[in-house]
Design a protein around this motif. Structure first.
Motif, PDB file in Angstrom:
ATOM      1  N   ALA A 195      34.050  65.159  49.657  1.00 51.77           N
ATOM      2  CA  ALA A 195      32.692  64.648  49.864  1.00 51.77           C
ATOM      3  C   ALA A 195      31.696  65.439  49.016  1.00 51.77           C
ATOM      4  O   ALA A 195      30.804  66.101  49.539  1.00 51.77           O
ATOM      5  CB  ALA A 195      32.318  64.721  51.340  1.00 51.77           C
ATOM      6  N   LEU A 204      29.281  64.284  47.222  1.00 52.41           N
ATOM      7  CA  LEU A 204      27.947  63.671  47.161  1.00 52.41           C
ATOM      8  C   LEU A 204      27.274  63.606  48.532  1.00 52.41           C
ATOM      9  O   LEU A 204      26.560  62.654  48.833  1.00 52.41           O
ATOM     10  CB  LEU A 204      28.037  62.266  46.552  1.00 52.41           C
ATOM     11  N   GLY A 205      27.489  64.627  49.350  1.00 55.58           N
ATOM     12  CA  GLY A 205      26.893  64.625  50.688  1.00 55.58           C
ATOM     13  C   GLY A 205      25.392  64.814  50.686  1.00 55.58           C
ATOM     14  O   GLY A 205      24.734  64.620  51.703  1.00 55.58           O
ATOM     15  N   HIS A 206      24.821  65.217  49.557  1.00 52.31           N
ATOM     16  CA  HIS A 206      23.372  65.433  49.473  1.00 52.31           C
ATOM     17  C   HIS A 206      22.866  64.869  48.144  1.00 52.31           C
ATOM     18  O   HIS A 206      23.655  64.329  47.368  1.00 52.31           O
ATOM     19  CB  HIS A 206      23.068  66.928  49.636  1.00 52.31           C
ATOM     20  N   ASP A 207      21.549  64.953  47.929  1.00 55.95           N
ATOM     21  CA  ASP A 207      20.916  64.371  46.736  1.00 55.95           C
ATOM     22  C   ASP A 207      21.730  64.616  45.469  1.00 55.95           C
ATOM     23  O   ASP A 207      22.182  65.739  45.219  1.00 55.95           O
ATOM     24  CB  ASP A 207      19.520  64.984  46.533  1.00 55.95           C
ATOM     25  N   PHE A 208      21.855  63.583  44.666  1.00 57.46           N
ATOM     26  CA  PHE A 208      22.672  63.720  43.457  1.00 57.46           C
ATOM     27  C   PHE A 208      22.079  62.941  42.289  1.00 57.46           C
ATOM     28  O   PHE A 208      21.297  62.018  42.465  1.00 57.46           O
ATOM     29  CB  PHE A 208      24.119  63.287  43.710  1.00 57.46           C
ATOM     30  N   ALA A 209      22.481  63.373  41.093  1.00 61.74           N
ATOM     31  CA  ALA A 209      22.059  62.706  39.862  1.00 61.74           C
ATOM     32  C   ALA A 209      23.296  62.256  39.111  1.00 61.74           C
ATOM     33  O   ALA A 209      24.283  62.992  39.040  1.00 61.74           O
ATOM     34  CB  ALA A 209      21.253  63.676  38.998  1.00 61.74           C
ATOM     35  N   ARG A 241      25.298  68.051  54.251  1.00 63.81           N
ATOM     36  CA  ARG A 241      24.206  67.082  54.245  1.00 63.81           C
ATOM     37  C   ARG A 241      22.825  67.739  54.255  1.00 63.81           C
ATOM     38  O   ARG A 241      21.814  67.077  54.318  1.00 63.81           O
ATOM     39  CB  ARG A 241      24.327  66.153  55.453  1.00 63.81           C
ATOM     40  N   GLY A 242      22.786  69.057  54.236  1.00 65.16           N
ATOM     41  CA  GLY A 242      21.482  69.715  54.200  1.00 65.16           C
ATOM     42  C   GLY A 242      21.652  71.175  53.819  1.00 65.16           C
ATOM     43  O   GLY A 242      22.694  71.571  53.316  1.00 65.16           O
ATOM     44  N   TYR A 243      20.617  71.952  54.046  1.00 63.43           N
ATOM     45  CA  TYR A 243      20.633  73.368  53.716  1.00 63.43           C
ATOM     46  C   TYR A 243      20.748  74.172  55.001  1.00 63.43           C
ATOM     47  O   TYR A 243      20.153  73.827  56.020  1.00 63.43           O
ATOM     48  CB  TYR A 243      19.383  73.734  52.922  1.00 63.43           C
ATOM     49  N   ASN A 288      26.066  71.393  44.247  1.00 64.26           N
ATOM     50  CA  ASN A 288      24.799  72.115  44.360  1.00 64.26           C
ATOM     51  C   ASN A 288      25.095  73.528  44.884  1.00 64.26           C
ATOM     52  O   ASN A 288      26.264  73.917  44.987  1.00 64.26           O
ATOM     53  CB  ASN A 288      23.775  71.340  45.211  1.00 64.26           C
ATOM     54  N   PHE A 325      20.340  69.482  42.117  1.00 65.62           N
ATOM     55  CA  PHE A 325      21.049  68.239  42.417  1.00 65.62           C
ATOM     56  C   PHE A 325      22.553  68.468  42.299  1.00 65.62           C
ATOM     57  O   PHE A 325      23.004  69.231  41.431  1.00 65.62           O
ATOM     58  CB  PHE A 325      20.700  67.153  41.383  1.00 65.62           C
ATOM     59  N   ILE A 339      33.249  69.858  49.151  1.00 71.14           N
ATOM     60  CA  ILE A 339      32.331  69.368  50.180  1.00 71.14           C
ATOM     61  C   ILE A 339      30.902  69.832  49.905  1.00 71.14           C
ATOM     62  O   ILE A 339      30.654  71.028  49.727  1.00 71.14           O
ATOM     63  CB  ILE A 339      32.748  69.877  51.578  1.00 71.14           C
TER      64      ILE A 339
END
Lengths: 245, 245
Positions: B124, B126-131, B240-242, B226, B157, B237
Protein backbone atom coordinates in the motif's frame (compact mmCIF):
# COMPACT_ATOMS: atom_id res chain seq x y z
CA UNK A 1 -2.69 -27.13 6.20
CA UNK A 2 -5.65 -24.89 5.61
CA UNK A 3 -4.77 -21.61 3.90
CA UNK A 4 -5.71 -18.49 5.84
CA UNK A 5 -6.14 -15.45 3.67
CA UNK A 6 -7.57 -11.94 3.95
CA UNK A 7 -8.37 -10.03 0.74
CA UNK A 8 -8.36 -6.23 0.89
CA UNK A 9 -10.68 -5.38 -1.98
CA UNK A 10 -11.23 -2.03 -3.68
CA UNK A 11 -14.84 -2.03 -4.91
CA UNK A 12 -14.63 1.14 -7.04
CA UNK A 13 -17.26 3.89 -6.92
CA UNK A 14 -20.16 1.66 -5.90
CA UNK A 15 -21.93 -0.07 -8.79
CA UNK A 16 -21.18 -3.74 -9.41
CA UNK A 17 -20.11 -3.10 -13.02
CA UNK A 18 -17.34 -0.77 -11.84
CA UNK A 19 -15.65 -3.56 -9.89
CA UNK A 20 -12.96 -5.62 -11.55
CA UNK A 21 -13.88 -9.16 -12.52
CA UNK A 22 -11.31 -10.34 -9.95
CA UNK A 23 -12.84 -8.29 -7.10
CA UNK A 24 -16.32 -9.58 -7.93
CA UNK A 25 -15.15 -13.21 -8.16
CA UNK A 26 -13.29 -13.01 -4.83
CA UNK A 27 -16.23 -11.39 -3.02
CA UNK A 28 -18.47 -14.11 -4.44
CA UNK A 29 -16.14 -16.78 -2.98
CA UNK A 30 -15.74 -15.20 0.47
CA UNK A 31 -17.61 -16.51 3.49
CA UNK A 32 -17.21 -13.19 5.31
CA UNK A 33 -17.22 -9.62 3.97
CA UNK A 34 -16.17 -6.88 6.40
CA UNK A 35 -16.34 -3.13 5.94
CA UNK A 36 -17.73 0.25 6.84
CA UNK A 37 -21.54 0.07 7.01
CA UNK A 38 -22.12 2.34 4.00
CA UNK A 39 -19.85 0.31 1.69
CA UNK A 40 -21.23 -3.03 2.88
CA UNK A 41 -24.72 -1.76 2.04
CA UNK A 42 -23.56 -1.10 -1.53
CA UNK A 43 -22.55 -4.72 -2.17
CA UNK A 44 -24.72 -6.73 0.24
CA UNK A 45 -27.31 -7.74 -2.34
CA UNK A 46 -24.71 -9.08 -4.78
CA UNK A 47 -23.36 -11.72 -2.39
CA UNK A 48 -26.39 -13.10 -0.53
CA UNK A 49 -24.49 -16.07 0.89
CA UNK A 50 -21.79 -14.09 2.68
CA UNK A 51 -21.81 -13.14 6.34
CA UNK A 52 -21.32 -9.37 6.76
CA UNK A 53 -19.32 -7.69 9.52
CA UNK A 54 -19.63 -3.92 9.82
CA UNK A 55 -18.12 -1.19 11.95
CA UNK A 56 -19.11 2.48 12.00
CA UNK A 57 -17.05 5.36 10.60
CA UNK A 58 -13.54 6.02 11.93
CA UNK A 59 -13.22 2.60 13.57
CA UNK A 60 -10.67 1.58 10.97
CA UNK A 61 -8.39 -0.31 13.34
CA UNK A 62 -11.27 -2.30 14.83
CA UNK A 63 -12.52 -3.08 11.32
CA UNK A 64 -9.13 -4.44 10.26
CA UNK A 65 -8.72 -6.56 13.40
CA UNK A 66 -12.25 -7.92 13.01
CA UNK A 67 -11.46 -8.95 9.43
CA UNK A 68 -8.04 -10.38 10.36
CA UNK A 69 -9.60 -12.46 13.17
CA UNK A 70 -12.21 -13.80 10.79
CA UNK A 71 -9.55 -14.79 8.24
CA UNK A 72 -7.34 -16.26 10.99
CA UNK A 73 -10.24 -18.45 12.14
CA UNK A 74 -10.11 -20.13 8.72
CA UNK A 75 -12.99 -18.30 7.04
CA UNK A 76 -12.23 -16.87 3.61
CA UNK A 77 -12.64 -13.16 4.32
CA UNK A 78 -12.62 -9.87 2.41
CA UNK A 79 -12.27 -6.37 3.80
CA UNK A 80 -13.82 -3.93 1.32
CA UNK A 81 -12.85 -0.30 0.64
CA UNK A 82 -14.61 2.16 -1.62
CA UNK A 83 -12.55 3.15 -4.65
CA UNK A 84 -9.10 1.57 -4.46
CA UNK A 85 -7.90 -0.58 -1.55
CA UNK A 86 -4.66 1.39 -1.26
CA UNK A 87 -5.39 5.04 -2.13
CA UNK A 88 -6.40 6.48 1.27
CA UNK A 89 -7.70 2.93 1.77
CA UNK A 90 -7.40 0.21 4.41
CA UNK A 91 -4.67 -1.91 2.80
CA UNK A 92 -1.81 -0.22 4.66
CA UNK A 93 -3.40 -0.48 8.09
CA UNK A 94 -4.46 -4.09 7.49
CA UNK A 95 -0.95 -5.06 6.33
CA UNK A 96 0.51 -3.40 9.40
CA UNK A 97 -1.90 -5.06 11.85
CA UNK A 98 -1.38 -8.40 10.09
CA UNK A 99 2.02 -8.66 11.79
CA UNK A 100 0.07 -10.07 14.78
CA UNK A 101 -1.48 -12.75 12.53
CA UNK A 102 1.60 -14.47 11.08
CA UNK A 103 -0.34 -17.43 9.61
CA UNK A 104 -2.69 -15.20 7.62
CA UNK A 105 -1.76 -14.12 4.09
CA UNK A 106 -2.91 -10.71 2.87
CA UNK A 107 -3.78 -10.12 -0.78
CA UNK A 108 -4.48 -6.58 -2.01
CA UNK A 109 -6.98 -6.23 -4.89
CA UNK A 110 -7.00 -2.79 -6.56
CA UNK A 111 -10.14 -0.88 -7.54
CA UNK A 112 -11.13 2.20 -9.52
CA UNK A 113 -10.34 5.19 -7.29
CA UNK A 114 -12.34 8.45 -7.59
CA UNK A 115 -9.56 10.18 -9.55
CA UNK A 116 -10.14 7.66 -12.35
CA UNK A 117 -13.93 7.25 -12.16
CA UNK A 118 -14.48 10.99 -11.72
CA UNK A 119 -11.97 11.71 -14.45
CA UNK A 120 -13.91 9.50 -16.89
CA UNK A 121 -17.12 11.40 -16.09
CA UNK A 122 -15.44 14.74 -16.85
CA UNK A 123 -13.62 13.50 -19.97
CA UNK A 124 -9.86 13.22 -19.58
CA UNK A 125 -8.57 15.67 -16.95
CA UNK A 126 -5.68 13.35 -15.94
CA UNK A 127 -4.03 13.10 -19.35
CA UNK A 128 -0.75 14.38 -17.93
CA UNK A 129 1.19 14.38 -14.62
CA UNK A 130 -1.10 14.81 -11.63
CA UNK A 131 -1.13 15.08 -7.85
CA UNK A 132 -3.79 13.61 -5.58
CA UNK A 133 -4.27 15.54 -2.33
CA UNK A 134 -6.78 14.96 0.46
CA UNK A 135 -8.04 18.10 2.21
CA UNK A 136 -8.87 16.15 5.36
CA UNK A 137 -6.72 17.34 8.25
CA UNK A 138 -7.84 14.57 10.58
CA UNK A 139 -4.46 12.79 10.34
CA UNK A 140 -2.39 15.38 8.45
CA UNK A 141 -1.40 18.85 9.70
CA UNK A 142 -3.03 21.59 7.61
CA UNK A 143 0.44 23.08 7.02
CA UNK A 144 1.48 19.92 5.15
CA UNK A 145 -1.68 20.05 3.01
CA UNK A 146 -1.04 23.72 2.27
CA UNK A 147 2.58 23.04 1.30
CA UNK A 148 1.45 20.32 -1.12
CA UNK A 149 -1.21 22.52 -2.69
CA UNK A 150 1.35 25.26 -3.17
CA UNK A 151 4.01 23.06 -4.74
CA UNK A 152 1.54 21.18 -6.98
CA UNK A 153 0.19 24.52 -8.20
CA UNK A 154 3.64 26.00 -8.78
CA UNK A 155 4.85 23.05 -10.84
CA UNK A 156 1.71 22.88 -13.00
CA UNK A 157 0.44 19.46 -11.92
CA UNK A 158 -3.17 18.62 -12.64
CA UNK A 159 -4.57 18.38 -9.10
CA UNK A 160 -7.25 16.00 -7.89
CA UNK A 161 -8.71 16.83 -4.45
CA UNK A 162 -10.25 14.13 -2.25
CA UNK A 163 -12.37 15.03 0.80
CA UNK A 164 -12.75 18.68 -0.26
CA UNK A 165 -15.32 19.37 2.45
CA UNK A 166 -17.33 17.91 5.29
CA UNK A 167 -19.81 19.35 7.74
CA UNK A 168 -17.02 20.45 10.09
CA UNK A 169 -14.73 21.62 7.25
CA UNK A 170 -17.15 23.50 5.01
CA UNK A 171 -14.63 26.20 4.01
CA UNK A 172 -11.65 23.94 3.20
CA UNK A 173 -12.16 23.97 -0.57
CA UNK A 174 -12.30 27.79 -0.56
CA UNK A 175 -9.12 27.90 1.56
CA UNK A 176 -7.41 25.54 -0.89
CA UNK A 177 -8.53 27.67 -3.86
CA UNK A 178 -7.08 30.82 -2.30
CA UNK A 179 -3.69 29.06 -2.06
CA UNK A 180 -3.90 27.75 -5.63
CA UNK A 181 -4.90 31.18 -6.94
CA UNK A 182 -1.61 32.65 -5.72
CA UNK A 183 0.21 30.51 -8.30
CA UNK A 184 -2.37 29.70 -10.98
CA UNK A 185 -4.51 31.73 -13.35
CA UNK A 186 -8.13 32.26 -12.17
CA UNK A 187 -9.20 31.03 -15.62
CA UNK A 188 -7.62 27.58 -14.98
CA UNK A 189 -10.07 24.86 -16.07
CA UNK A 190 -11.66 22.90 -13.22
CA UNK A 191 -14.27 20.18 -12.84
CA UNK A 192 -16.25 18.77 -9.98
CA UNK A 193 -18.03 15.39 -9.77
CA UNK A 194 -20.48 14.40 -7.05
CA UNK A 195 -21.76 10.93 -6.13
CA UNK A 196 -19.63 9.21 -8.77
CA UNK A 197 -21.18 6.03 -10.15
CA UNK A 198 -24.47 6.45 -8.26
CA UNK A 199 -27.86 7.47 -9.57
CA UNK A 200 -27.43 11.00 -8.19
CA UNK A 201 -24.15 11.52 -10.08
CA UNK A 202 -23.62 15.11 -11.24
CA UNK A 203 -20.73 16.99 -12.82
CA UNK A 204 -19.89 20.67 -13.31
CA UNK A 205 -17.19 22.51 -15.23
CA UNK A 206 -15.91 25.88 -14.02
CA UNK A 207 -12.83 28.05 -13.66
CA UNK A 208 -10.52 28.11 -10.63
CA UNK A 209 -11.92 31.55 -9.81
CA UNK A 210 -15.44 30.08 -9.68
CA UNK A 211 -14.33 26.98 -7.78
CA UNK A 212 -13.63 29.11 -4.70
CA UNK A 213 -17.36 29.54 -4.09
CA UNK A 214 -18.46 26.12 -5.41
CA UNK A 215 -20.58 23.86 -3.30
CA UNK A 216 -18.71 20.66 -2.35
CA UNK A 217 -19.42 17.91 0.15
CA UNK A 218 -17.77 14.70 1.28
CA UNK A 219 -19.03 12.89 -1.84
CA UNK A 220 -17.35 15.38 -4.19
CA UNK A 221 -14.09 14.93 -6.12
CA UNK A 222 -12.47 18.08 -7.51
CA UNK A 223 -10.14 18.39 -10.52
CA UNK A 224 -7.96 21.44 -11.22
CA UNK A 225 -6.38 21.44 -14.67
CA UNK A 226 -2.83 22.36 -15.65
CA UNK A 227 -2.10 25.33 -17.89
CA UNK A 228 -2.89 23.29 -21.04
CA UNK A 229 -6.23 21.89 -19.82
CA UNK A 230 -9.22 23.01 -21.89
CA UNK A 231 -12.95 22.45 -22.24
CA UNK A 232 -14.37 20.88 -25.39
CA UNK A 233 -18.16 20.91 -25.27
CA UNK A 234 -19.05 19.47 -21.89
CA UNK A 235 -15.69 17.74 -21.40
CA UNK A 236 -12.50 18.62 -19.54
CA UNK A 237 -9.34 17.57 -21.38
CA UNK A 238 -5.67 17.68 -20.41
CA UNK A 239 -3.42 16.97 -23.41
CA UNK A 240 -0.70 14.34 -23.03
CA UNK A 241 2.02 16.93 -23.42
CA UNK A 242 2.91 20.54 -24.02
CA UNK A 243 2.22 22.17 -27.37
CA UNK A 244 5.59 23.86 -27.80
CA UNK A 245 8.02 21.02 -27.33
CA UNK B 1 -31.97 7.20 -35.63
CA UNK B 2 -29.14 4.80 -35.08
CA UNK B 3 -26.90 5.68 -32.15
CA UNK B 4 -23.25 6.18 -32.99
CA UNK B 5 -20.93 5.65 -30.10
CA UNK B 6 -17.22 5.20 -29.44
CA UNK B 7 -16.09 3.75 -26.12
CA UNK B 8 -12.60 4.61 -24.87
CA UNK B 9 -11.88 1.65 -22.62
CA UNK B 10 -9.12 1.24 -20.04
CA UNK B 11 -8.30 -2.47 -19.92
CA UNK B 12 -6.07 -2.39 -16.83
CA UNK B 13 -2.70 -4.15 -16.62
CA UNK B 14 -3.52 -6.88 -19.12
CA UNK B 15 -5.30 -9.89 -17.66
CA UNK B 16 -9.05 -10.22 -18.23
CA UNK B 17 -9.77 -10.42 -14.49
CA UNK B 18 -8.22 -6.98 -13.97
CA UNK B 19 -10.77 -5.33 -16.25
CA UNK B 20 -13.93 -3.91 -14.77
CA UNK B 21 -17.11 -5.85 -15.44
CA UNK B 22 -18.32 -2.86 -17.47
CA UNK B 23 -15.21 -2.77 -19.69
CA UNK B 24 -15.49 -6.51 -20.34
CA UNK B 25 -19.22 -6.29 -21.14
CA UNK B 26 -18.73 -3.36 -23.54
CA UNK B 27 -15.83 -5.04 -25.36
CA UNK B 28 -17.99 -8.16 -25.68
CA UNK B 29 -20.74 -6.08 -27.30
CA UNK B 30 -18.50 -4.15 -29.71
CA UNK B 31 -18.27 -5.06 -33.39
CA UNK B 32 -14.90 -3.32 -33.71
CA UNK B 33 -12.02 -3.04 -31.22
CA UNK B 34 -9.22 -0.63 -32.12
CA UNK B 35 -5.87 -0.13 -30.42
CA UNK B 36 -2.11 -0.36 -30.37
CA UNK B 37 -1.02 -3.81 -31.61
CA UNK B 38 0.42 -4.95 -28.27
CA UNK B 39 -2.78 -4.16 -26.33
CA UNK B 40 -5.04 -5.68 -28.95
CA UNK B 41 -2.99 -8.90 -28.69
CA UNK B 42 -3.73 -8.96 -24.95
CA UNK B 43 -7.52 -9.06 -25.42
CA UNK B 44 -7.98 -10.60 -28.86
CA UNK B 45 -8.79 -14.09 -27.64
CA UNK B 46 -11.49 -12.88 -25.25
CA UNK B 47 -13.68 -11.36 -27.98
CA UNK B 48 -13.48 -13.74 -30.94
CA UNK B 49 -16.39 -12.12 -32.76
CA UNK B 50 -14.97 -8.59 -32.92
CA UNK B 51 -13.09 -7.11 -35.84
CA UNK B 52 -9.72 -5.71 -34.73
CA UNK B 53 -8.08 -2.55 -36.04
CA UNK B 54 -4.48 -1.92 -35.04
CA UNK B 55 -1.90 0.79 -35.53
CA UNK B 56 1.76 0.68 -34.53
CA UNK B 57 3.33 2.67 -31.66
CA UNK B 58 3.15 6.49 -31.70
CA UNK B 59 0.38 6.63 -34.30
CA UNK B 60 -2.06 7.81 -31.66
CA UNK B 61 -3.85 10.32 -33.86
CA UNK B 62 -4.33 7.82 -36.69
CA UNK B 63 -5.58 5.26 -34.17
CA UNK B 64 -8.21 7.68 -32.79
CA UNK B 65 -9.41 8.71 -36.24
CA UNK B 66 -9.62 5.09 -37.34
CA UNK B 67 -11.77 4.30 -34.29
CA UNK B 68 -13.92 7.43 -34.74
CA UNK B 69 -14.55 6.58 -38.41
CA UNK B 70 -15.58 3.07 -37.48
CA UNK B 71 -18.02 4.37 -34.84
CA UNK B 72 -19.32 7.05 -37.22
CA UNK B 73 -20.05 4.36 -39.80
CA UNK B 74 -22.53 2.88 -37.35
CA UNK B 75 -20.41 0.06 -35.94
CA UNK B 76 -20.29 -0.20 -32.17
CA UNK B 77 -16.59 0.48 -31.57
CA UNK B 78 -14.13 0.52 -28.68
CA UNK B 79 -10.68 2.08 -28.58
CA UNK B 80 -8.66 0.31 -25.90
CA UNK B 81 -5.87 1.72 -23.71
CA UNK B 82 -3.67 -0.18 -21.29
CA UNK B 83 -4.26 0.80 -17.66
CA UNK B 84 -6.74 3.67 -17.48
CA UNK B 85 -8.28 5.35 -20.52
CA UNK B 86 -7.45 8.81 -19.18
CA UNK B 87 -4.14 8.62 -17.30
CA UNK B 88 -1.60 9.24 -20.11
CA UNK B 89 -4.27 7.47 -22.19
CA UNK B 90 -6.11 8.12 -25.42
CA UNK B 91 -9.35 9.57 -24.01
CA UNK B 92 -8.24 13.21 -24.29
CA UNK B 93 -7.03 12.94 -27.88
CA UNK B 94 -10.14 10.99 -28.94
CA UNK B 95 -12.46 13.57 -27.32
CA UNK B 96 -10.59 16.36 -29.06
CA UNK B 97 -10.66 14.68 -32.50
CA UNK B 98 -14.34 13.82 -31.98
CA UNK B 99 -15.19 17.47 -32.68
CA UNK B 100 -15.04 16.45 -36.37
CA UNK B 101 -17.59 13.67 -35.76
CA UNK B 102 -20.52 15.58 -34.23
CA UNK B 103 -22.98 12.66 -34.49
CA UNK B 104 -20.74 10.28 -32.57
CA UNK B 105 -21.02 10.07 -28.78
CA UNK B 106 -17.88 9.32 -26.76
CA UNK B 107 -18.05 7.34 -23.55
CA UNK B 108 -14.95 7.02 -21.35
CA UNK B 109 -14.62 3.78 -19.34
CA UNK B 110 -11.95 3.91 -16.61
CA UNK B 111 -9.48 1.10 -15.89
CA UNK B 112 -6.88 0.14 -13.28
CA UNK B 113 -3.82 2.28 -13.99
CA UNK B 114 -0.30 1.06 -13.09
CA UNK B 115 -0.16 3.25 -9.96
CA UNK B 116 -3.00 1.16 -8.52
CA UNK B 117 -2.11 -2.29 -9.87
CA UNK B 118 1.58 -1.82 -9.06
CA UNK B 119 0.68 -0.38 -5.67
CA UNK B 120 -1.36 -3.49 -4.84
CA UNK B 121 1.60 -5.72 -5.74
CA UNK B 122 3.90 -3.77 -3.39
CA UNK B 123 1.36 -3.50 -0.56
CA UNK B 124 0.00 0.00 0.00
CA UNK B 125 2.52 2.64 -1.11
CA UNK B 126 -0.24 5.15 -2.06
CA UNK B 127 -1.91 5.37 1.35
CA UNK B 128 -1.41 9.15 1.41
CA UNK B 129 -1.14 12.09 -1.03
CA UNK B 130 0.79 11.16 -4.14
CA UNK B 131 2.06 12.55 -7.42
CA UNK B 132 2.20 10.65 -10.70
CA UNK B 133 4.99 11.78 -13.04
CA UNK B 134 6.00 10.39 -16.41
CA UNK B 135 9.74 10.54 -17.18
CA UNK B 136 9.07 10.50 -20.92
CA UNK B 137 10.25 13.77 -22.49
CA UNK B 138 8.72 13.00 -25.87
CA UNK B 139 5.97 15.61 -25.39
CA UNK B 140 7.14 17.36 -22.22
CA UNK B 141 10.31 19.43 -21.81
CA UNK B 142 12.75 17.78 -19.39
CA UNK B 143 12.86 21.06 -17.39
CA UNK B 144 9.14 20.63 -16.57
CA UNK B 145 9.68 17.02 -15.49
CA UNK B 146 12.62 18.12 -13.34
CA UNK B 147 10.57 20.93 -11.74
CA UNK B 148 7.81 18.45 -10.85
CA UNK B 149 10.25 15.92 -9.39
CA UNK B 150 11.79 18.66 -7.27
CA UNK B 151 8.53 20.05 -5.95
CA UNK B 152 6.98 16.61 -5.30
CA UNK B 153 10.12 15.64 -3.37
CA UNK B 154 10.21 18.88 -1.38
CA UNK B 155 6.59 18.60 -0.28
CA UNK B 156 6.86 14.94 0.73
CA UNK B 157 4.45 13.45 -1.80
CA UNK B 158 4.63 9.73 -2.43
CA UNK B 159 5.82 9.68 -6.06
CA UNK B 160 4.85 7.18 -8.72
CA UNK B 161 6.99 7.26 -11.87
CA UNK B 162 5.64 6.09 -15.24
CA UNK B 163 7.94 5.44 -18.22
CA UNK B 164 11.09 5.49 -16.06
CA UNK B 165 13.27 4.29 -18.93
CA UNK B 166 13.37 3.16 -22.52
CA UNK B 167 16.13 2.11 -24.88
CA UNK B 168 16.85 5.73 -25.79
CA UNK B 169 16.45 7.03 -22.24
CA UNK B 170 18.33 4.41 -20.23
CA UNK B 171 19.71 6.92 -17.68
CA UNK B 172 16.46 8.87 -16.94
CA UNK B 173 15.64 7.04 -13.71
CA UNK B 174 19.16 7.72 -12.39
CA UNK B 175 18.80 11.41 -13.37
CA UNK B 176 15.45 11.58 -11.58
CA UNK B 177 16.93 9.95 -8.46
CA UNK B 178 19.75 12.50 -8.32
CA UNK B 179 17.15 15.30 -8.25
CA UNK B 180 15.06 13.54 -5.60
CA UNK B 181 18.14 12.88 -3.46
CA UNK B 182 18.74 16.62 -3.13
CA UNK B 183 15.52 16.88 -1.11
CA UNK B 184 14.90 13.40 0.29
CA UNK B 185 16.77 11.05 2.57
CA UNK B 186 18.72 8.29 0.72
CA UNK B 187 17.02 5.82 3.06
CA UNK B 188 13.56 6.76 1.68
CA UNK B 189 11.60 3.56 1.00
CA UNK B 190 11.07 2.71 -2.66
CA UNK B 191 9.55 -0.09 -4.68
CA UNK B 192 9.67 -1.16 -8.29
CA UNK B 193 7.23 -3.41 -10.17
CA UNK B 194 7.86 -4.88 -13.62
CA UNK B 195 5.36 -6.46 -16.04
CA UNK B 196 2.41 -5.84 -13.71
CA UNK B 197 -0.36 -8.41 -14.04
CA UNK B 198 1.58 -10.62 -16.45
CA UNK B 199 3.23 -13.97 -15.85
CA UNK B 200 6.68 -12.33 -15.69
CA UNK B 201 5.60 -9.90 -12.94
CA UNK B 202 8.38 -9.11 -10.47
CA UNK B 203 8.74 -6.64 -7.61
CA UNK B 204 11.65 -5.27 -5.61
CA UNK B 205 11.96 -3.12 -2.50
CA UNK B 206 14.93 -0.81 -2.05
CA UNK B 207 16.03 2.58 -0.75
CA UNK B 208 16.15 5.77 -2.81
CA UNK B 209 19.96 5.55 -2.66
CA UNK B 210 19.76 2.09 -4.25
CA UNK B 211 17.11 3.11 -6.79
CA UNK B 212 19.66 5.31 -8.56
CA UNK B 213 21.41 2.23 -9.95
CA UNK B 214 18.29 0.03 -10.30
CA UNK B 215 17.49 -1.62 -13.58
CA UNK B 216 14.25 -0.25 -15.07
CA UNK B 217 12.65 -0.58 -18.50
CA UNK B 218 9.50 0.65 -20.22
CA UNK B 219 7.42 -2.01 -18.42
CA UNK B 220 8.51 -0.79 -14.98
CA UNK B 221 6.54 1.37 -12.54
CA UNK B 222 8.50 3.01 -9.72
CA UNK B 223 7.24 4.10 -6.29
CA UNK B 224 9.12 6.49 -3.97
CA UNK B 225 7.68 6.69 -0.48
CA UNK B 226 7.10 9.75 1.69
CA UNK B 227 8.98 10.24 4.96
CA UNK B 228 6.52 7.94 6.82
CA UNK B 229 6.64 5.06 4.32
CA UNK B 230 8.06 1.84 5.77
CA UNK B 231 8.65 -1.80 4.86
CA UNK B 232 6.85 -4.56 6.72
CA UNK B 233 8.10 -7.95 5.62
CA UNK B 234 8.00 -7.86 1.83
CA UNK B 235 5.48 -4.99 1.70
CA UNK B 236 5.76 -1.23 1.22
CA UNK B 237 3.29 0.75 3.33
CA UNK B 238 2.49 4.47 3.49
CA UNK B 239 0.30 5.26 6.51
CA UNK B 240 -2.86 7.31 5.96
CA UNK B 241 -1.50 10.22 7.97
CA UNK B 242 1.36 11.53 10.07
CA UNK B 243 2.16 10.02 13.45
CA UNK B 244 2.53 13.28 15.37
CA UNK B 245 -0.70 15.12 14.55
Amino acid sequence: MEEKRLYIVGIGPGGREDMTIRADRILGECQVIAGYTVYVDLVKDFYPEAEFLVTPMRQEKERCIMALRSAASGKKTALICSGDSGVYGMAGLALQLAEDFPDTEIEVIPGITAALSGGAVLGAPLGHDFAVISLSDLLTPWEVIEMRLRSAAESDFVICLYNPASRKRSDYLARACRILLKHRDPGTRCGLVKNIGRSEETMELMTLGELESADADMFTTVFIGNRETFFSGRRMITPRGYRNV
